[in-house]
Design a protein around this motif. Sequence first.
Motif, PDB file in Angstrom:
ATOM      1  N   PRO A 103       0.921  -1.219  -0.085  1.00 36.84           N
ATOM      2  CA  PRO A 103       0.098  -0.022  -0.120  1.00 36.84           C
ATOM      3  C   PRO A 103       0.822   1.252   0.014  1.00 36.84           C
ATOM      4  O   PRO A 103       2.113   1.280   0.451  1.00 36.84           O
ATOM      5  CB  PRO A 103      -0.760  -0.063   1.066  1.00 36.84           C
ATOM      6  CG  PRO A 103      -0.830  -1.546   1.957  1.00 36.84           C
ATOM      7  CD  PRO A 103       0.581  -2.006   1.245  1.00 36.84           C
ATOM      8  N   ARG A 104       0.359   2.246  -0.566  1.00 42.63           N
ATOM      9  CA  ARG A 104       1.127   3.548  -0.177  1.00 42.63           C
ATOM     10  C   ARG A 104       0.303   4.548   0.569  1.00 42.63           C
ATOM     11  O   ARG A 104      -0.934   4.803   0.243  1.00 42.63           O
ATOM     12  CB  ARG A 104       1.114   4.273  -2.120  1.00 42.63           C
ATOM     13  CG  ARG A 104       1.846   3.422  -2.834  1.00 42.63           C
ATOM     14  CD  ARG A 104       2.196   4.067  -4.360  1.00 42.63           C
ATOM     15  NE  ARG A 104       1.170   4.522  -5.245  1.00 42.63           N
ATOM     16  CZ  ARG A 104       0.682   3.619  -6.006  1.00 42.63           C
ATOM     17  NH1 ARG A 104       1.215   2.491  -5.959  1.00 42.63           N
ATOM     18  NH2 ARG A 104      -0.362   3.803  -6.928  1.00 42.63           N
ATOM     19  N   ILE A 105       0.917   4.891   1.477  1.00 45.92           N
ATOM     20  CA  ILE A 105       0.471   5.592   2.716  1.00 45.92           C
ATOM     21  C   ILE A 105       0.921   6.874   2.876  1.00 45.92           C
ATOM     22  O   ILE A 105       2.266   7.079   2.812  1.00 45.92           O
ATOM     23  CB  ILE A 105       0.424   4.828   3.756  1.00 45.92           C
ATOM     24  CG1 ILE A 105      -0.005   3.186   3.480  1.00 45.92           C
ATOM     25  CG2 ILE A 105      -0.564   5.288   5.196  1.00 45.92           C
ATOM     26  CD1 ILE A 105       0.498   2.397   4.876  1.00 45.92           C
ATOM     27  N   ALA A 106       0.272   7.756   2.903  1.00 51.79           N
ATOM     28  CA  ALA A 106       0.635   9.101   2.982  1.00 51.79           C
ATOM     29  C   ALA A 106      -0.206  10.144   4.021  1.00 51.79           C
ATOM     30  O   ALA A 106      -1.302  10.026   3.946  1.00 51.79           O
ATOM     31  CB  ALA A 106       0.812  10.052   1.806  1.00 51.79           C
ATOM     32  N   ALA A 107       0.499  11.129   4.602  1.00 52.07           N
ATOM     33  CA  ALA A 107      -0.371  12.082   5.353  1.00 52.07           C
ATOM     34  C   ALA A 107      -0.177  13.291   4.425  1.00 52.07           C
ATOM     35  O   ALA A 107       0.831  13.511   3.660  1.00 52.07           O
ATOM     36  CB  ALA A 107       0.407  12.213   6.737  1.00 52.07           C
TER      37      ALA A 107
END
Length: 299
Positions: A103-107
Amino acid sequence: MPMDEPATSRGLPDELAGRRERVVDDHMYRLPPGARYRATFRLQLFTAPQHRPVAVATQLMGEGVSLINAAEACASAVWEQCCPEEAEPPIWIQRFLPESGSPRIAAVFFTVDAETRRLTRPVWRPVRDEDVEAMVGQRVERDRGTGFRPAQPVLEDGPQRYVLAWVALFPKPAPFRQAVCMSAGTTLWRRLARQFVPYRGARGCCWYHGGDWHTVSRVAIRLVREAQAAGVPHEDIPYQVGQQAATISLSDWEREALLSLLIDTIRPYRPFEGGYNNGQHRAQAMLDAGVRRTLVEQD
């Protein structure tokens, strides 16, 4: 209002942490009627007194406009609908679940206009699931949820179809999400130079530059042509191509990029008129690589 403190390589800023309770878990959250975009995602909202809400949006490919392309609209809608009494928007975490790979996770941090409550200038900072869970003080569900319902193909204004397009004639992209590695559009001389000296390597700056679009476009064109010649209905072509692509020697990135051309399609307006309905970041990456032709979708 100034932009939020960016996340660092160690995670989210400590001052944002605090035990929160999950008050919303909507597996099929949709942007409201009248919104500029159509999109769905799983929304988990965590709140607590004296702490800003935290919104975690989880999305699969093919759920309308992507979270990266509509971050402001999605975060604004959640702010307005789920926590309108808050003076600041929820801390926005987005999770994109690709067909393969991690998964590509970002704030995502925004500049906020306090008077209009308008969100602009999103800035992405990669984070880990562990960082998010430490911030809210509990586990955050990481999948799409049992209530997820895949979107059914919708035909509007006549049948859709995949067609070949000359990349050099694409409208000027405005890839404002990746300012570090993407120029603001591509000049004519640069387009022509890349056509004569194409670039086929991968770069580590972002997903869009992460592989060989020449290979992806070539394989996509061949498999779609074969499916169309065999009379496969348009809405079944992505499945057919996906099955065939599984038998071809492609990297995980190439397989994901190929399916993106068929599911999260590139939809430019007419050549040189400017603007995209979808796909301007991939269009920019293809221009940078000097790809000759690719697939787009037309009504």
